[in-house]
Design a protein around this motif. Structure first.
Motif, PDB file in Angstrom:
ATOM      1  N   PRO A 199      -0.533   1.803  -8.478  1.00  9.82           N
ATOM      2  CA  PRO A 199       0.080   2.104  -7.032  1.00  9.82           C
ATOM      3  C   PRO A 199       1.793   2.155  -7.246  1.00  9.82           C
ATOM      4  O   PRO A 199       2.322   2.911  -6.452  1.00  9.82           O
ATOM      5  N   LYS A 463       0.969  -7.107   3.092  1.00 10.34           N
ATOM      6  CA  LYS A 463       0.472  -5.690   2.918  1.00 10.34           C
ATOM      7  C   LYS A 463      -0.743  -5.965   1.990  1.00 10.34           C
ATOM      8  O   LYS A 463      -0.724  -6.901   0.881  1.00 10.34           O
ATOM      9  N   SER A 464      -1.828  -5.255   2.267  1.00  7.38           N
ATOM     10  CA  SER A 464      -3.044  -5.070   1.402  1.00  7.38           C
ATOM     11  C   SER A 464      -3.495  -3.830   1.476  1.00  7.38           C
ATOM     12  O   SER A 464      -4.140  -2.919   2.721  1.00  7.38           O
ATOM     13  N   GLU A 465      -3.442  -2.893   0.302  1.00 12.89           N
ATOM     14  CA  GLU A 465      -3.742  -1.611   0.199  1.00 12.89           C
ATOM     15  C   GLU A 465      -4.626  -1.339  -0.973  1.00 12.89           C
ATOM     16  O   GLU A 465      -4.567  -1.605  -1.912  1.00 12.89           O
ATOM     17  N   GLU A 467      -8.261   1.828  -1.967  1.00 18.19           N
ATOM     18  CA  GLU A 467      -9.093   2.665  -1.590  1.00 18.19           C
ATOM     19  C   GLU A 467     -10.407   1.902  -1.105  1.00 18.19           C
ATOM     20  O   GLU A 467     -10.744   1.197  -1.533  1.00 18.19           O
ATOM     21  N   LYS A 469     -10.464   0.646   1.877  1.00 18.25           N
ATOM     22  CA  LYS A 469     -10.240  -0.244   3.106  1.00 18.25           C
ATOM     23  C   LYS A 469     -10.634   0.276   4.113  1.00 18.25           C
ATOM     24  O   LYS A 469     -10.181   1.443   4.741  1.00 18.25           O
ATOM     25  N   ASN A 549      -4.665  -1.532  -6.819  1.00 18.91           N
ATOM     26  CA  ASN A 549      -4.397  -2.017  -5.363  1.00 18.91           C
ATOM     27  C   ASN A 549      -3.133  -2.711  -5.469  1.00 18.91           C
ATOM     28  O   ASN A 549      -2.644  -3.297  -6.294  1.00 18.91           O
ATOM     29  N   HIS A 551      -1.416  -5.927  -3.087  1.00 20.62           N
ATOM     30  CA  HIS A 551      -1.837  -7.272  -2.174  1.00 20.62           C
ATOM     31  C   HIS A 551      -0.305  -7.966  -2.285  1.00 20.62           C
ATOM     32  O   HIS A 551       0.012  -8.479  -3.345  1.00 20.62           O
TER      33      HIS A 551
END
Length: 594
Positions: A199, A463-465, A467, A469, A549, A551
């Motif tokens: 990311p 922030k938590s991103e 795929e 989610k 990801n 976090h």
């Protein structure tokens, strides 16, 4: 997909949001998306898997019928889009060798997610365990067609069709030479995969410098370059993105297992890097030539500072943390030193006070040290000890207490509850929380511990991103202090091993001013690019684990380019190390007395 027990083992060493996939074939072993707080439950969809687990007494056909009934009548109440959660549910049965339930659940997943390569991969594995190679082959071929990068499916298909052809072992690959063109093509593929999957691949390095690094490694490739040498080059490219969760899986796994480097090529002394100096701490079978506490000035003519500066860029570290790299070097020196020196057949050292180089004997055993013997080791990574009438120590060597792993987070919660009760009962005023060697884990225990230390509400994740989610995960939103919280003074012990979730925890400790921090710079911080996508390079078959990801804790004002810094920098000198003196703990106890 690999056996789920291996999957869990990998997850436990990474972080709470460990996303494992195979270059697009997603299997996200993610913490179940539980509601954050009771008051917010009405805004969060319920877990359909938890509902199925509540009805575990029903035959699997009736549970699947319940799934369809709830989907038809209560679609808005339950989360039906979380393939990951269903996959883990299926693997829970496969791990118990309950093939009937596993096959039924994987069949449900295929029906619900017909375009999922991972669903067919999972079904293929279940049939393989059931010794139905025909159906296993059918499902693996479907998975590979959907995702040509699914190298696990590719290997299984090869094994079913051509059982007499055996893949090369790690030892066989060590000295294997591939063509120069193959190496260069794989370096290009490595660069492309890192930029496509990670990311934030360019957070700590410019795009121009990233590709310059790859070109510089290409220039080192010759017609005689071995697989081992190539893998060492790849490590430098991988490490350049500044992410401890992005590694060369082949290299990292074999560092742990010592599976690829022949014993005779490993460094034959146990050494330790302390404040930039390299000391002998165990001469092994070279006791007649060197002694404990000898300082090594050079190895094979390369001076120690130059050697370390050559090694560190090959170690993946969050934000390029020097303390994290030093800790890793002090564990895997026996392999890193040979790699940095070009994998020589012999080693000679020059010691302080001796002008002549000393030729060392080849090792009889691997030289390694996983833990500093001065730091306490706890059963199940949790210890509680009352030092005196005013002080207690809470040792938490891991946050690996996952809610999906038989609800192990409840074990952690019970330990914290019992410890806090004892603090109140004994009227303890000072609490030392020792987080050294804590490589991270789940956000659940991290949050639970924070709730027993804070005096106001807090947000864990800013922030938590990732795929797949589908809704807010545990950690987003406000958390309240525990009514039974500790109200005395708190001291936190940290080191460069602190990684992943430990960075999240300590970033909030720092930003909320929850106590005094002692030790060395942490190996991580509030910014965590984590998870795992496994990719394999086409020609050399080197496996790369790439973070997929993000976090980030709510302590966003802290710098991203360094680990959490202590209020008091304390580390061992060589004498303290050899005498097994815990310098950080002793400093803290003296500070409390003052």
């Amino acid at each position: 997909m690999k056996n789920i027990s291996n999957l869990f083992a990998i997850c436990l060493t990474i972080i709470s949001c460990c996303l494992i996939s195979s270059c697009g074939n997603k299997l996200n072993t993610l913490s179940i998306n539980n509601p954050l707080q009771p008051k917010e439950a009405n805004t969060k969809k319920l877990s359909i898997v938890e509902k199925l687990k509540e009805n575990a007494h029903l035959p699997v056909k009736e549970r699947i019928a319940l799934y369809h009934q709830l989907k038809a009548n209560h679609f808005e109440s339950y989360d039906f889009r979380n393939e990951t959660e269903l996959t883990l549910y299926g693997y829970s049965f496969l791990n118990e060798n309950n093939l009937v339930d596993a096959l039924a659940v994987f069949g449900l997943i295929i029906a619900e997610f017909p375009n999922s390569a991972n669903a067919y991969d999972s079904m293929g594995e279940a049939y393989l365990i059931a010794k139905d190679s025909a159906r296993a082959l059918q499902n693996y071929e479907k998975s590979l067609k959907m995702n040509p990068d699914n190298f696990h499916a590719e290997d299984v298909i090869q094994g079913i069709k051509y059982p007499s052809i055996k893949p090369l072992t790690a030892q066989e690959k060590f000295s294997k030479v591939y063509s120069k063109d193959n190496y260069i093509a794989d370096l290009d593929q490595l660069g492309q995969k890192l930029l496509a999957i990670h990311p934030h691949p360019l957070k700590f390095i410019s795009k121009d410098q990233f590709w310059k690094n790859i070109e510089s490694k290409k220039s080192l490739i010759t017609e005689n370059t071995t697989y081992a040498e190539f893998a060492w080059h790849c490590n430098a490219i991988i490490a350049s993105v500044g992410c401890s969760h992005t590694t060369s899986s082949n290299m990292q796994n074999e560092y742990h297992e010592f599976g690829i480097v022949p014993l005779e090529k490993t460094f034959p002394l146990q050494v330790r890097l302390i404040e930039g100096k390299l000391f002998v701490v165990n001469p092994m079978n070279n006791a007649e030539k060197v002694k404990v506490k000898d300082e090594i000035l050079s190895i094979n003519g390369v001076e120690t500072p130059k050697l370390i500066s050559d090694i560190f860029p090959h170690i993946s570290a969050q934000a390029n943390s020097e303390t994290y790299r030093r800790q890793k070097f002090n564990t895997y020196f026996a392999l890193m030193i040979p790699y940095a020196l070009g994998l020589p057949n012999t080693f000679d050292v020059k010691l302080k006070g001796n002008n002549k180089a000393i030729m060392l004997k080849q090792p009889e055993n691997f030289a390694t040290e996983l833990y500093d013997p001065a730091v306490i080791s706890c059963p199940d990574n949790l210890c509680f000890e009352i030092i005196d009438k005013n002080t207690a120590i809470l040792t938490i060597s891991s946050f690996n207490f996952y809610e999906w792993d038989d609800n192990r987070h409840l074990v952690f919660n019970a330990f914290i509850d019992k410890s806090i009760q004892e603090l109140h009962k004994k009227k303890i005023k000072n609490l030392i929380i020792d987080l050294r060697y804590n490589g991270g884990g789940s956000q659940h225990p991290s949050i639970y511990l924070l709730q027993h230390l804070v005096d106001k509400s807090f947000v864990y994740y800013s922030k938590s991103e990732f795929e797949e989610k589908t809704q807010a995960i545990y950690g987003e939103g406000f958390f309240q202090p525990n009514a039974n919280r500790f109200k005395g003074k708190v001291y936190f012990l940290i080191d460069g091993n602190g990684n992943s979730t430990t960075g999240h925890f300590m970033s909030l400790v720092k930003s909320l001013n929850l106590g005094i921090i002692i030790g060395e710079e942490l190996g991580s911080n509030q910014f965590c690019t984590a998870g795992q996508t496994l990719c394999r390079l086409k020609h050399t078959k080197l496996v790369v684990s790439i973070a997929n990801n993000v976090h980030i804790s709510s302590a966003t004002k802290l710098p991203d380019d360094s680990g959490i810094r202590p209020d008091f920098y304390v580390t061992q000198n060589i004498d303290e190390y050899l005498k097994k003196v815990d310098a950080v703990k002793e400093f803290t106890l003296k500070l409390i007395i003052k």
